[in-house]
Motif scaffolding. Sequence first.
Motif, mmCIF file in Angstrom:
data_model
loop_
_atom_site.group_PDB
_atom_site.id
_atom_site.type_symbol
_atom_site.label_atom_id
_atom_site.label_comp_id
_atom_site.label_asym_id
_atom_site.label_seq_id
_atom_site.Cartn_x
_atom_site.Cartn_y
_atom_site.Cartn_z
ATOM 1 N N ASN A 289 50.321 -9.140 -29.852
ATOM 2 C CA ASN A 289 50.160 -9.839 -28.565
ATOM 3 C C ASN A 289 51.321 -10.777 -28.292
ATOM 4 O O ASN A 289 51.851 -10.835 -27.168
ATOM 5 N N ARG A 292 54.334 -8.707 -27.295
ATOM 6 C CA ARG A 292 54.272 -8.248 -25.904
ATOM 7 C C ARG A 292 54.599 -9.375 -24.936
ATOM 8 O O ARG A 292 55.288 -9.179 -23.922
ATOM 9 N N LEU A 293 54.067 -10.565 -25.234
ATOM 10 C CA LEU A 293 54.383 -11.712 -24.355
ATOM 11 C C LEU A 293 55.887 -12.003 -24.328
ATOM 12 O O LEU A 293 56.463 -12.277 -23.266
ATOM 13 N N GLN A 295 58.348 -9.865 -24.927
ATOM 14 C CA GLN A 295 59.020 -8.791 -24.198
ATOM 15 C C GLN A 295 58.896 -8.976 -22.694
ATOM 16 O O GLN A 295 59.869 -8.823 -21.946
ATOM 17 N N SER A 296 57.669 -9.304 -22.270
ATOM 18 C CA SER A 296 57.494 -9.515 -20.821
ATOM 19 C C SER A 296 58.313 -10.704 -20.334
ATOM 20 O O SER A 296 58.913 -10.661 -19.241
ATOM 21 N N LYS A 297 58.372 -11.744 -21.150
ATOM 22 C CA LYS A 297 59.147 -12.932 -20.764
ATOM 23 C C LYS A 297 60.634 -12.611 -20.684
ATOM 24 O O LYS A 297 61.334 -13.013 -19.741
ATOM 25 N N ARG A 299 61.961 -9.655 -20.133
ATOM 26 C CA ARG A 299 62.201 -8.804 -18.973
ATOM 27 C C ARG A 299 62.332 -9.635 -17.705
ATOM 28 O O ARG A 299 63.204 -9.395 -16.856
ATOM 29 N N GLU A 300 61.441 -10.601 -17.533
ATOM 30 C CA GLU A 300 61.530 -11.460 -16.345
ATOM 31 C C GLU A 300 62.855 -12.243 -16.321
ATOM 32 O O GLU A 300 63.500 -12.357 -15.262
ATOM 33 N N ARG A 303 65.648 -9.927 -15.319
ATOM 34 C CA ARG A 303 65.668 -9.694 -13.872
ATOM 35 C C ARG A 303 66.282 -10.878 -13.130
ATOM 36 O O ARG A 303 67.086 -10.705 -12.193
ATOM 37 N N ARG A 403 60.115 -2.299 -28.473
ATOM 38 C CA ARG A 403 61.306 -2.572 -27.654
ATOM 39 C C ARG A 403 61.870 -3.911 -28.055
ATOM 40 O O ARG A 403 61.184 -4.916 -28.004
#
Length: 414
Positions: A289, A292-293, A295-297, A299-300, A303, A403
């Motif tokens: 978990n 995943r957090l 990775q999402s952070k 990615r943002e 961007r 990833r």
Amino acid sequence: MSFRDLRNFTEMMRALGYPRLISMENFRTPNFSLVAEILKWLVKRYEPQSDVPTDVDTEADRIFFIKAVAQFMATKAHIKLNTKRLYQADGYAVKEMLKITSVLYSAMKTKQMALGDKVEQDNSKFKFDLGSRISDLKAARQLASEVTSKGASLYDLLGKEVDLREMRSAAIARPLEIIETEKALRAAIKEVLKSVDKTKDMLNNVVSDEATLDGKIEKKKQELERNRKRLQTLQSVRPAFMDEYEKIEEDLQKHYETYVEKFRNLSFLESQLNEYHRLEQERFEEAENTLRLMQSKLREEERELMKSSLKDEDSDIDVPEDEGSDSDMEELRPAKPHLTRNGLMTGMQTGDSHIHTEDSEIDVDEDDEEDDEGEEEESKDLEDESLEDPISRGPRPSRGGMRPPLLEESDNDF
């Protein structure tokens, strides 16, 4: 005499309509005149045309009167009266007169009931229910068939009466023969004697059967006594294998205790192992978990960096610089970080080199800002390394399925 009889007599006389009031005290002492008056009235009530003498002055007249009343009731009403008690004219005479009054009273009640039934029949004349009378009709039909059959059999028997009468009279007129009578009596005596002998034989057999049963009971008692003695001897003697049996039983008890202890320990260890696996599974899920957090952070942030870099390129195109060239602009563009750990480190080094090349072209004030930004990047790198440490300690997933995090770049230099 009883009080109940006297009360019933007075009540019945009142119901029958006797004109004089009769008290219970009238018969405490002999009162022949009252008894004679009551007897006359009862006889007239039973048979109005009867002729009974009414003179009771002398003793002979009173005796004749009592006899006449008793004879009349015996012949007409079939009621037997005790003349002696009637002549006493006391409570015992009341018991005799109660016989006559009870007959008359029952006749009166029957008449009243008949009248009541007639009234009910008249009332229910138009309320005839055939369903409730079916059983009565069946009974009446059965009685009619029985009456006809009995009448026919009686008629046949009466037809044979002429012949039977002659035979009956001849048998009655015939004198008894003593010889035949003696023969019949002797035959009957023989039969009785035979039955007596048979009964005696049965009694003798019963006695013999009783003796045999007593002998069998005595034998069974002796056998029971022998078996009891044998049982006592068997219980007192110790078997040869008893010592070995007790030793084996003790060993079995020890082995059982050992087995129970090992089974308890094994159950405890299995529970501990299951608890450990559960905790490891929870840690692994928690690490996944957090990954995943991250990775999402990342990615943002990537961007946002891409958007900021595009804006900076647009601003660089609008404001030309003499000192820079297209090759310098390409060098200033942030390179895409690689997904491996070595790529992260090289990306950090190239980023530092870019920052140093750009510092030569920016003023002294911008150098201070770059120092602050470098410190922020170092703190972020330290945070990334601290997040990667627990992941590396726990169960690490395969590299192909995970990833890697992207390198964070800042565009505040521009």
